[in-house]
Design a protein around this motif. Structure first.
Motif, PDB file in Angstrom:
ATOM      1  N   PRO A  74      -7.043 -15.555  24.790  1.00  0.00           N
ATOM      2  CA  PRO A  74      -7.021 -14.444  23.832  1.00  0.00           C
ATOM      3  C   PRO A  74      -7.730 -13.193  24.365  1.00  0.00           C
ATOM      4  CG  PRO A  74      -7.623 -16.487  22.745  1.00  0.00           C
ATOM      5  CD  PRO A  74      -7.665 -16.762  24.218  1.00  0.00           C
ATOM      6  N   TYR A  75      -8.792 -13.395  25.138  1.00  0.00           N
ATOM      7  CA  TYR A  75      -9.522 -12.264  25.721  1.00  0.00           C
ATOM      8  C   TYR A  75      -8.581 -11.412  26.572  1.00  0.00           C
ATOM      9  CZ  TYR A  75     -13.273  -9.892  28.385  1.00  0.00           C
ATOM     10  OH  TYR A  75     -14.098  -8.967  28.988  1.00  0.00           O
ATOM     11  N   LEU A  76      -7.784 -12.045  27.411  1.00  0.00           N
ATOM     12  CA  LEU A  76      -6.851 -11.310  28.273  1.00  0.00           C
ATOM     13  C   LEU A  76      -5.657 -10.797  27.484  1.00  0.00           C
ATOM     14  CD1 LEU A  76      -6.892 -13.587  31.453  1.00  0.00           C
ATOM     15  CD2 LEU A  76      -8.091 -11.404  31.117  1.00  0.00           C
ATOM     16  N   LYS A  77      -5.152 -11.608  26.558  1.00  0.00           N
ATOM     17  CA  LYS A  77      -4.021 -11.175  25.739  1.00  0.00           C
ATOM     18  C   LYS A  77      -4.369  -9.920  24.955  1.00  0.00           C
ATOM     19  CE  LYS A  77       0.090 -11.500  23.963  1.00  0.00           C
ATOM     20  NZ  LYS A  77       1.297 -11.312  24.792  1.00  0.00           N
ATOM     21  N   LEU A 247     -25.298 -10.433  38.415  1.00  0.00           N
ATOM     22  CA  LEU A 247     -24.829  -9.430  37.468  1.00  0.00           C
ATOM     23  C   LEU A 247     -25.661  -9.440  36.192  1.00  0.00           C
ATOM     24  CD1 LEU A 247     -21.000 -10.142  37.793  1.00  0.00           C
ATOM     25  CD2 LEU A 247     -22.371  -8.481  39.077  1.00  0.00           C
ATOM     26  N   CYS A 248     -26.080 -10.624  35.791  1.00  0.00           N
ATOM     27  CA  CYS A 248     -26.904 -10.785  34.586  1.00  0.00           C
ATOM     28  C   CYS A 248     -27.831 -11.968  34.786  1.00  0.00           C
ATOM     29  CB  CYS A 248     -26.034 -10.998  33.352  1.00  0.00           C
ATOM     30  SG  CYS A 248     -27.000 -11.339  31.849  1.00  0.00           S
ATOM     31  N   PRO A 249     -29.101 -11.721  35.095  1.00  0.00           N
ATOM     32  CA  PRO A 249     -30.046 -12.824  35.320  1.00  0.00           C
ATOM     33  C   PRO A 249     -30.215 -13.723  34.102  1.00  0.00           C
ATOM     34  CG  PRO A 249     -30.937 -10.743  36.127  1.00  0.00           C
ATOM     35  CD  PRO A 249     -29.715 -10.403  35.338  1.00  0.00           C
ATOM     36  N   LEU A 250     -29.832 -13.234  32.925  1.00  0.00           N
ATOM     37  CA  LEU A 250     -29.993 -14.002  31.694  1.00  0.00           C
ATOM     38  C   LEU A 250     -28.803 -14.911  31.411  1.00  0.00           C
ATOM     39  CD1 LEU A 250     -31.482 -11.209  29.387  1.00  0.00           C
ATOM     40  CD2 LEU A 250     -32.702 -12.957  30.703  1.00  0.00           C
ATOM     41  N   ASP A 251     -27.827 -14.925  32.300  1.00  0.00           N
ATOM     42  CA  ASP A 251     -26.667 -15.786  32.124  1.00  0.00           C
ATOM     43  C   ASP A 251     -27.016 -17.187  32.620  1.00  0.00           C
ATOM     44  OD1 ASP A 251     -24.224 -17.142  32.203  1.00  0.00           O
ATOM     45  OD2 ASP A 251     -23.101 -15.308  32.652  1.00  0.00           O
ATOM     46  N   PHE A 252     -27.121 -18.140  31.688  1.00  0.00           N
ATOM     47  CA  PHE A 252     -27.502 -19.503  32.032  1.00  0.00           C
ATOM     48  C   PHE A 252     -26.306 -20.467  31.971  1.00  0.00           C
ATOM     49  CE2 PHE A 252     -31.419 -17.569  30.344  1.00  0.00           C
ATOM     50  CZ  PHE A 252     -32.221 -17.708  31.462  1.00  0.00           C
ATOM     51  N   SER A 253     -25.112 -19.923  32.035  1.00  0.00           N
ATOM     52  CA  SER A 253     -23.919 -20.766  31.954  1.00  0.00           C
ATOM     53  C   SER A 253     -23.874 -21.773  33.091  1.00  0.00           C
ATOM     54  CB  SER A 253     -22.656 -19.902  32.004  1.00  0.00           C
ATOM     55  OG  SER A 253     -22.549 -19.108  30.852  1.00  0.00           O
ATOM     56  N   ASP A 262     -17.947 -17.927  28.491  1.00  0.00           N
ATOM     57  CA  ASP A 262     -18.864 -16.951  29.076  1.00  0.00           C
ATOM     58  C   ASP A 262     -18.162 -15.601  29.217  1.00  0.00           C
ATOM     59  OD1 ASP A 262     -20.559 -15.384  30.581  1.00  0.00           O
ATOM     60  OD2 ASP A 262     -21.091 -16.977  31.980  1.00  0.00           O
ATOM     61  N   ARG A 263     -18.491 -14.669  28.322  1.00  0.00           N
ATOM     62  CA  ARG A 263     -17.803 -13.377  28.316  1.00  0.00           C
ATOM     63  C   ARG A 263     -18.250 -12.481  29.474  1.00  0.00           C
ATOM     64  NH1 ARG A 263     -14.855 -12.210  23.643  1.00  0.00           N
ATOM     65  NH2 ARG A 263     -15.142  -9.963  23.894  1.00  0.00           N
ATOM     66  N   ILE A 264     -19.360 -12.799  30.086  1.00  0.00           N
ATOM     67  CA  ILE A 264     -19.730 -12.091  31.319  1.00  0.00           C
ATOM     68  C   ILE A 264     -18.761 -12.490  32.428  1.00  0.00           C
ATOM     69  CG2 ILE A 264     -21.528 -11.832  33.071  1.00  0.00           C
ATOM     70  CD1 ILE A 264     -23.567 -12.208  30.776  1.00  0.00           C
ATOM     71  N   THR A 282     -22.495  -6.291  33.305  1.00  0.00           N
ATOM     72  CA  THR A 282     -23.933  -6.445  33.052  1.00  0.00           C
ATOM     73  C   THR A 282     -24.123  -7.466  31.924  1.00  0.00           C
ATOM     74  OG1 THR A 282     -24.051  -4.724  31.347  1.00  0.00           O
ATOM     75  CG2 THR A 282     -24.249  -4.005  33.650  1.00  0.00           C
ATOM     76  N   CYS A 283     -25.361  -7.675  31.554  1.00  0.00           N
ATOM     77  CA  CYS A 283     -25.620  -8.587  30.435  1.00  0.00           C
ATOM     78  C   CYS A 283     -24.971  -8.080  29.148  1.00  0.00           C
ATOM     79  CB  CYS A 283     -27.121  -8.749  30.220  1.00  0.00           C
ATOM     80  SG  CYS A 283     -27.997  -9.608  31.559  1.00  0.00           S
ATOM     81  N   ALA A 284     -24.817  -6.762  29.041  1.00  0.00           N
ATOM     82  CA  ALA A 284     -24.203  -6.181  27.843  1.00  0.00           C
ATOM     83  C   ALA A 284     -22.709  -6.473  27.763  1.00  0.00           C
ATOM     84  CB  ALA A 284     -24.429  -4.665  27.822  1.00  0.00           C
ATOM     85  N   SER A 285     -22.117  -6.945  28.864  1.00  0.00           N
ATOM     86  CA  SER A 285     -20.687  -7.241  28.847  1.00  0.00           C
ATOM     87  C   SER A 285     -20.346  -8.360  27.887  1.00  0.00           C
ATOM     88  CB  SER A 285     -20.217  -7.611  30.258  1.00  0.00           C
ATOM     89  OG  SER A 285     -20.393  -6.548  31.151  1.00  0.00           O
ATOM     90  N   VAL A 286     -21.334  -9.132  27.466  1.00  0.00           N
ATOM     91  CA  VAL A 286     -21.083 -10.195  26.504  1.00  0.00           C
ATOM     92  C   VAL A 286     -20.574  -9.627  25.191  1.00  0.00           C
ATOM     93  CG1 VAL A 286     -23.412 -10.230  25.522  1.00  0.00           C
ATOM     94  CG2 VAL A 286     -22.049 -12.332  25.568  1.00  0.00           C
TER      95      VAL A 286
END
Length: 288
Positions: A74-77, A247-253, A262-264, A282-286
């Motif tokens: 859905p994200y790409l669609k 890109l985002c140190p807070l991404d723990f996926s 993971d939207r990043i 960036t982290c804001a990309s979420v």
């Protein structure tokens, strides 16, 4: 000490249990050939001038064409892409859980599916996005089945490009004679993804890439399935290797999350599909 024979079954169960727990799990709520109502797998979709290539999503081991992509499709669609997803690597009598058959046969299924998508959309090329085995297996299609003339880009999300030790578990196989044969017989795709397998040796001989295809690898340092995570990276022209934590140190996926929600990672997939319009991740990309 227990006889070797008595150790075979528990070790095989351990490996399979770990894989089931960590690879995308299909749910019984979705039939393997179900077509979600969100608009992907719409064979009337015609690519736009902005996004002229259809995107084919390739699920991972134990995944399927629906459950693996409830987030990314859905994200790409919603961003204007014609999006398709296939089931491959089915084993007789095993519903919902796919990507278990031999990699070479799965690549043949992908080849046929891409032909179907291109015929339906009228596009000359497609872009492939795959998770785990789904990021590695298409390379067999590109290298040995003529896929390079039909594919513009391959984006691998936590791909098993050079095999995995499953955090060291596969290093135990030589100490348990016969276990490797059991894996080959019952779940060929798992055996094909062990470091040093015949399939991976053939696939990576002479270089990781083929001319004319752009490659992107998205990895997370918290991956506990395809280990070590740097083994996912490719070498060669047209390759971009990305560690999400850069890109985002807070991404723990970890291995599952990077492909499922993971939207990043999704933002980087979109950048890889349309590099001319890429925006910094960036982290804001979420929230994007």
């Amino acid at each position: 000490m227990l006889p070797w024979r008595r150790l075979l079954r528990p070790l095989t169960a351990l490996l399979l249990t770990a894989a089931v727990a960590l690879f995308p799990a299909a749910t019984a709520a979705h039939a393997a050939d179900a077509r979600p109502s969100s608009g992907w797998n719409d064979y009337t979709c015609k690519p736009s001038a902005a996004h002229p290539r259809p995107v084919v999503l390739v699920h991972g081991t134990f995944g399927n064409s629906v459950d693996n992509w409830l987030g990314l499709a859905p994200y790409l669609k919603n961003r204007g892409y014609c999006v398709f997803s296939l089931d491959y690597g089915q084993l007789p009598g095993v519903p919902f859980f796919h990507g278990l058959g031999p990699v070479e046969k799965s690549a043949e299924q992908l080849d046929a599916y891409v032909d179907r998508v291109l015929a339906a959309t009228g596009a000359a090329e497609t872009d492939l996005v795959g998770h785990s085995q789904g990021g590695m297996m298409p390379r067999y299609y590109l290298k040995f089945l003529g896929g390079a003339v039909e594919v513009n880009a391959l984006v691998g999300i936590a791909p098993s490009n050079h095999g995995t030790t499953l955090s060291g578990l596969t290093n135990l196989l030589p100490y348990f004679p016969g276990v490797g044969d059991l894996l080959n017989e019952h779940t060929p795709a798992l055996a094909d993804q062990v470091v040093g397998s015949d399939v991976l040796t053939k696939l990576n001989a002479g270089g990781d890439t083929v001319p004319g295809v752009r490659y992107t690898v998205l990895a997370t340092k918290y991956d506990e399935v395809v280990t070590p995570y740097r083994s996912q990276y490719l070498s060669g022209p047209g390759v971009r290797n990305v560690l999400l934590q850069d890109l985002c140190p807070l991404d723990f996926s970890e291995h599952l999350a990077i492909g499922l929600f993971d939207r990043i990672a999704f933002h980087e997939v979109a950048n890889a599909l349309d590099p001319a319009r890429a925006k910094p991740t960036t982290c804001a990309s979420v929230f994007g």
